[in-house]
Design an enzyme around this catalytic site. Sequence first.
Site: not given
Ligand code: PEP
Ligand code: MG
Length: 591
Positions: A344, A467, A514
């Site tokens: 990412r 998010d 994820c």
């Molecule tokens: C999410 O937002 O679900 C994610 C996997 O990214 P991060 O937790 O790094 O924002």
């Molecule tokens: Mg995220």
Amino acid sequence: MMTDSKKQVVLMKGIGVSSGIVIGRAYTLERGMVEPAHFCYIDPSETEGEIERFSHALNASRDQLTRIKHKMEQDGKGKEHIRIIEAHLLILKDNMLINDTIKAIRDQRVNAEWALKTVLNDIMEYFDKMDDPYLRERAMDIEHIVNRLLLNLMGRKHESIAEIKEPVVVIAHDLAPTDTAQMVKGTVLGFLTDAGGKTSHTAIMARSLEIPAVVGLESITRQAEPGDIIIVDGTTGTVIINPSESVIEVYKRRRERYENYGKALFHYKDLPSETTDGKRVRLIGNMEIVEEIDALIEHGAEGIGLYRTEFLYLNRKDLPTEEEHVRAYRQVAKKMAPNPVVIRTLDVGGDKILPQMESQKEINPALGLRAIRFCLKNVDLFKVQLRGILRASSYGDIKIMFPMISGMEEVRLARQLLEECKRELKVEGKAFNQDIEVGVMIEVPSAAMIADLIVKEVNFISIGTNDLLQYSLAIDRVNEHVAYLYEPFHPAVLRIIKGVIEAANKAGVSVGVCGEMAGEPEYALILLGFGVDQLSMNAYSVLRVKRLIRSISHAEAKRICKSILAFATAKEVENYINTKLPGLYKEEFWS
Ligand code: PEP
Ligand code: MG
């Protein structure tokens, strides 16, 4: 272990950052908030003597840290750990810290300890005005170093964790990554701190060392005394000081069940991750630092679904070079080969600000210049990473993923830059995979709503539920006051996720999840029913989720998903799922 029935039992709740249960004696370490022994005015004739004392303390601190660094190198500790010590050594050379302290000794005619503490207070005041947790953690690094200096000035010993001989539960106001890096599993049974959060380096290292830990307890250093018996439950964040014999017995049984359960799960390691009617769901891992890969491989992760590359940029004063990117990604790709690795691109801004960059304070940082928005504004920085990923792609199955996409223009712009990097590399004669797969994270509701259009222009999508929940339920994911609204079973969340997965399935584009939802069996069940192809999670969750997947048919999961769509609240969905889970899959160890 003898309990003391006269001592008061104290139950505390903090943030469990590393799973597992341990029971042991408290061992308090003097860390954080070291108070200078005394304040005194000095005679002008004593000024140079005080400055000399200060400079001795600087040298002593440097020697101690250099020794720790050498020991870590000898012990084969990872580069990430060693880089943190190097960052601390750099702080010891910091002009502001040194010159301002000397100036305070001269101008205010105070002893070196007092001068140093005053300078620290000024620095902390400056950092306190910032909301960003990452920057606050940098402030903590400075505090740790100043405390070491103070202890050296006062002739007190900075007790090293490496010197602990008996198995204990370490308790401290806060622990520096230099401390965690020295922890030996078995001697440090677990640790507890007043301060800290899930994203601190200390927490990250605890997870990679598999040492149970609870942070953010606020007053553990006041509540626990050296020698107290303590129960640490790093999974739930529960801490019990001076438990009764009967409570200890309960936790011992729980620990045994937890450990047996963990061991029993290895039965699933080499079995395919498929439902009883043959639907395959690939289980892959989330990682931040290279040290996490071994545990993911050990638990049978079939690739990396989310490599959070922010960690390459933190704990340093400069930005990573293209070569550093290549080295880091190549290492991961080679280790995971022939399995895929999804890298990412940088997700900073919002609650994570790059210390190396000038950035403006934002009123609503979560809605601000974050992730892909930040990268598209800082094209030069972005291209260094893109070129690094491309070059590493000739060493394994590397895919690239853009975070926080909110509309199609961002996808197109990011892809254009990627093409530009490919053209440059071609001219330079550098190898890369011309057909590298490109995917995006679906974590903003606007992207979720046009998932059917996005999937036409990418090779895969991955739903970032952390998010997606934050933005669709309008709850700040780092604000404890609205944490109760963080409900993955919320009907709105379920409908959004369903829509995204269906759009991808219809277009024949691979779709994964994820966010943290992917690693929890009760949510994984729903994601399976909606038709997800991959789930990406931490090492410990992989076998738990595989066990669930192997216990159910895809047809049944789909039926469950159909039923839950009729419910109006998260609670109703939860109750329904709880009636369905026991027959399929039961994690008995908590009972
Ligand atoms: C999410 O937002 O679900 C994610 C996997 O990214 P991060 O937790 O790094 O924002
Ligand atoms: Mg995220």
